[in-house]
Design an enzyme around this catalytic site. Sequence first.
Site, PDB file in Angstrom:
ATOM      1  N   LYS A  81       0.831  -1.222   0.000  1.00 31.79           N
ATOM      2  CA  LYS A  81       0.000   0.000   0.000  1.00 31.79           C
ATOM      3  C   LYS A  81       0.859   1.263   0.000  1.00 31.79           C
ATOM      4  CE  LYS A  81      -2.195  -1.620   3.648  1.00 31.79           C
ATOM      5  NZ  LYS A  81      -1.824  -3.047   3.606  1.00 31.79           N
ATOM      6  N   PHE A 122      12.494  -5.699   4.053  1.00 27.33           N
ATOM      7  CA  PHE A 122      13.475  -6.471   4.827  1.00 27.33           C
ATOM      8  C   PHE A 122      12.794  -7.214   5.968  1.00 27.33           C
ATOM      9  CE2 PHE A 122      16.174  -5.859   8.764  1.00 27.33           C
ATOM     10  CZ  PHE A 122      16.922  -7.020   8.607  1.00 27.33           C
ATOM     11  N   ASP A 127      10.308 -12.081   8.204  1.00 26.89           N
ATOM     12  CA  ASP A 127       9.181 -12.562   8.993  1.00 26.89           C
ATOM     13  C   ASP A 127       8.474 -13.722   8.308  1.00 26.89           C
ATOM     14  OD1 ASP A 127       7.468 -12.004  11.410  1.00 26.89           O
ATOM     15  OD2 ASP A 127       5.934 -11.790   9.870  1.00 26.89           O
ATOM     16  N   ASP A 131       7.814 -17.281  10.028  1.00 30.39           N
ATOM     17  CA  ASP A 131       6.434 -17.722  10.226  1.00 30.39           C
ATOM     18  C   ASP A 131       6.002 -18.820   9.264  1.00 30.39           C
ATOM     19  OD1 ASP A 131       6.173 -15.924  12.255  1.00 30.39           O
ATOM     20  OD2 ASP A 131       4.989 -14.463  11.133  1.00 30.39           O
ATOM     21  N   ARG A 136       2.289 -13.349   0.178  1.00 31.08           N
ATOM     22  CA  ARG A 136       2.484 -11.970   0.629  1.00 31.08           C
ATOM     23  C   ARG A 136       2.111 -11.059  -0.533  1.00 31.08           C
ATOM     24  NH1 ARG A 136       2.997  -9.292   5.257  1.00 31.08           N
ATOM     25  NH2 ARG A 136       4.395 -10.925   6.045  1.00 31.08           N
ATOM     26  N   ASP A 198       7.860 -11.552  20.292  1.00 30.74           N
ATOM     27  CA  ASP A 198       6.806 -12.292  19.610  1.00 30.74           C
ATOM     28  C   ASP A 198       7.191 -13.764  19.465  1.00 30.74           C
ATOM     29  OD1 ASP A 198       4.474 -12.834  18.203  1.00 30.74           O
ATOM     30  OD2 ASP A 198       5.282 -12.155  16.291  1.00 30.74           O
ATOM     31  N   LYS A 224       7.205  -4.208  17.725  1.00 30.12           N
ATOM     32  CA  LYS A 224       7.310  -4.895  16.436  1.00 30.12           C
ATOM     33  C   LYS A 224       6.682  -4.108  15.293  1.00 30.12           C
ATOM     34  CE  LYS A 224       6.107  -9.202  14.096  1.00 30.12           C
ATOM     35  NZ  LYS A 224       5.457 -10.531  14.179  1.00 30.12           N
ATOM     36  N   PHE A 263      -3.573  -0.484  14.535  1.00 32.07           N
ATOM     37  CA  PHE A 263      -3.260  -1.042  13.226  1.00 32.07           C
ATOM     38  C   PHE A 263      -2.939  -2.534  13.335  1.00 32.07           C
ATOM     39  CE2 PHE A 263      -0.183  -2.119   9.885  1.00 32.07           C
ATOM     40  CZ  PHE A 263      -0.845  -1.677   8.745  1.00 32.07           C
ATOM     41  N   ASP A 267      -4.821  -5.758  11.954  1.00 29.03           N
ATOM     42  CA  ASP A 267      -4.138  -6.767  11.161  1.00 29.03           C
ATOM     43  C   ASP A 267      -4.449  -8.170  11.677  1.00 29.03           C
ATOM     44  OD1 ASP A 267      -2.505  -6.264   8.862  1.00 29.03           O
ATOM     45  OD2 ASP A 267      -0.867  -7.311   9.853  1.00 29.03           O
ATOM     46  N   ASP A 268      -4.480  -8.315  13.006  1.00 30.64           N
ATOM     47  CA  ASP A 268      -4.828  -9.604  13.605  1.00 30.64           C
ATOM     48  C   ASP A 268      -6.247 -10.022  13.226  1.00 30.64           C
ATOM     49  OD1 ASP A 268      -2.347  -9.477  14.792  1.00 30.64           O
ATOM     50  OD2 ASP A 268      -3.101  -9.083  16.810  1.00 30.64           O
TER      51      ASP A 268
END
Length: 377
Positions: A81, A122, A127, A131, A136, A198, A224, A263, A267-268
Amino acid sequence: MLAGFFEHGANNISLAGDSTSNGTMNGTHSKKPLLSDPQLFEAQFDELLTEMTERDFTDPVLADALRRMREVLVYNAPGGKRNRGLSVIGSLRELLPASKLTQDTVQRALVVGWCIELLQAFFLMSDDIMDSSVTRRGQPCWYKKDGIGMDAINDAFLMEGLIYRLLRRHCRDQSYYVHLLELFTETSFQTELGQTLDLITAPPGQIDFNRFTMERYKAIVKYKTAFYSFYLPVAAAMYMAGITSDEEHNNAKYILLEMGEFFQIQDDYLDCFGDPAVTGKIGTDIQDNKCSWLVVTALEIMTAEQRAELETCYARHDEACIEKVKALYNTLQMPTLYHKYETESYQRLQKLIARHAQNLPHPIFLNFADKIYKRDK
């Protein structure tokens, strides 16, 4: 929305040749097209791509490495975005009078914006590996592409290294150069601390809901996500505008970290309830044992029987278990609780802006809020 997200007059500037929009060619007047900030931002990436992968290195031995770096940049830097990167020029337009927004000033703001987008790339590339993410931005994660694999770790390092190369080349002679260096390095460290918290809160294969507290969750989010996504672009613009006082930066931080917290909560929520066709990402928080807002909030209100079911199904790479967790969230009316939280968060934000932004333009924060609240991706 932040200046730079719209294409109205205040955001238009010509960077082709003169800083004025009118020129003379062969005795006739020609009007150069005005470009919006998003258009300028895209054009700047093309220029930086050439600079970073063609003009900077002349040793032919590096040809293969430079081709790889170009591929890494094209795949991972654009496509999002771009809110973080565009927020630098958008905030700077609010902080400086038009007379001080010279062509060079605007161009440097665009470069700094792209440095933030490279930092974002990066972090995301790294990540996704940690994960075991699949997609993505609507395409396979970089490490998932054929022939890439764990080489993506070095590719991520390349993205980070380019940030400081660009800052040195474009901003070294500016009074704010050291401020930007310190800001980027400190923000990177804060983000990496948040990622550490995390990861150790929910290691793979180990479910310990006693660690899933709201206090711990907010600490993860603050470090984070909030620092680099919200404070970094506005702070960069403030330094570029000559605002260096700790008081004003702390005032901005109060507001922006609150926004960053919402935010990440958003996102969660989208990870579980968003449409992958819209978000561009298949959510994996449930199977990845993530300490998300949904699970932390659910643990605060569920019964002992529901907790037992959650412990049985959470962090399982099994579609039936994932669906059971989602069904439990629906039973607990998590979507309703989320939308209530969104409204309350926006109201808190309005109060923070009134209290802490007395010497800073309110549109910097209000436009940012308008961009993120009610988003669906």
